[in-house]
Write an enzyme that holds these catalytic residues in place. Structure first.
Site, PDB file in Angstrom:
ATOM      1  N   ASP A  60       0.969  -1.148  -0.034  1.00 35.76           N
ATOM      2  CA  ASP A  60       0.066   0.195   0.213  1.00 35.76           C
ATOM      3  C   ASP A  60       0.848   1.260   0.060  1.00 35.76           C
ATOM      4  O   ASP A  60       1.627   1.527   1.001  1.00 35.76           O
ATOM      5  CB  ASP A  60      -0.944  -0.038   1.386  1.00 35.76           C
ATOM      6  N   TYR A 163      -7.776  15.146  -7.474  1.00 33.53           N
ATOM      7  CA  TYR A 163      -7.187  14.347  -8.588  1.00 33.53           C
ATOM      8  C   TYR A 163      -6.174  15.092  -9.216  1.00 33.53           C
ATOM      9  O   TYR A 163      -5.050  15.074  -9.425  1.00 33.53           O
ATOM     10  CB  TYR A 163      -8.055  13.903  -9.585  1.00 33.53           C
TER      11      TYR A 163
END
Ligand SMILES: NC(=O)c1ccc[n+]([C@@H]2O[C@H](COP(=O)([O-])OP(=O)(O)OC[C@H]3O[C@@H](n4cnc5c(N)ncnc54)[C@H](O)[C@@H]3O)[C@@H](O)[C@H]2O)c1
Length: 172
Positions: A60, A163
């Protein structure tokens, strides 16, 4: 850079663009391909498809210990790293305020920045550290790092504020 006899590590390598990079690297003669992802099922399936020169590591990118352990795994398995591709990324669409004026949830913004931007940089710094041990090639390079940005870095759509910021950060 030439792929033959190279070792490649790819975050987000279990699917999409990252998996495409893994397949291309293998077909062009890479010595080793490390898939770093959180989707264990897809990661293991891709390693099965690619064969014994590929390895999957659960990683991760929000967790720096995972990233550092994954790069250590690359070194112990293949002895070097030549190409690092940061593909791990998530999308997120949320307007800064809702129609009733309620502010957006900051957790979504944080998550995108942590995965797309900080996770990519963390991977890059650990990868660069391992690459620095390589003998330089004819052009003096010891390896290459590819960050996956997006057109949204400079032309984001409505609600893509997190984003776009993450991808603009990679662009910078
Ligand atoms: N597909 C496109 O059209 C497009 C366009 C521009 C940019 N991108 C960027 O390319 C990259 C790959 O996109 P894709 O379309 O292949 O997406 P994808 O969803 O197929 O692949 C992303 C991978 O990242 C992994 N991932 C998610 N969170 C993670 C984490 N915390 N740690 C490690 N891995 C994690 C996912 O499990 C997945 O395997 C992303 O960064 C995306 O923003 C994609």
């Amino acid at each position: 850079m030439r792929m033959d006899d190279s070792v490649v590590a790819i975050t987000g390598g279990a699917s999409g663009l990252g998996a495409g990079v893994a397949r291309r690297a293998m077909s062009q003669g890479a010595r080793g391909v490390a898939i770093l992802d959180v989707n264990d099922d897809l990661g293991h399936a891709l390693v099965k498809e690619l064969g014994s020169a590929a390895t999957y590591v659960h990683c991760d990118v929000r967790n720096s210990d995972d990233v550092s352990a994954a790069i250590a795994h690359v070194e112990s398995t293949f002895g070097a790293l030549h190409l690092a591709v940061a593909c791990a990324g998530i999308g997120w669409v949320e307007r800064t305020i809702a129609k009733d004026g309620t502010p957006a949830n900051l957790d979504g913004y944080r998550r995108v920045i942590e995965i797309n931007l900080i996770g990519s940089y963390d991977f890059a710094r650990h990868a660069a550290s391992l690459m620095s041990k390589n003998e330089p090639g004819d052009s003096g390079e010891r390896g290459a790092i590819v960050m996956t940005a997006s057109l949204a870095a400079y032309d984001g759509q409505t609600g893509q504020v997190a984003y776009s910021a993450s991808k603009e950060g990679l662009w910078a």
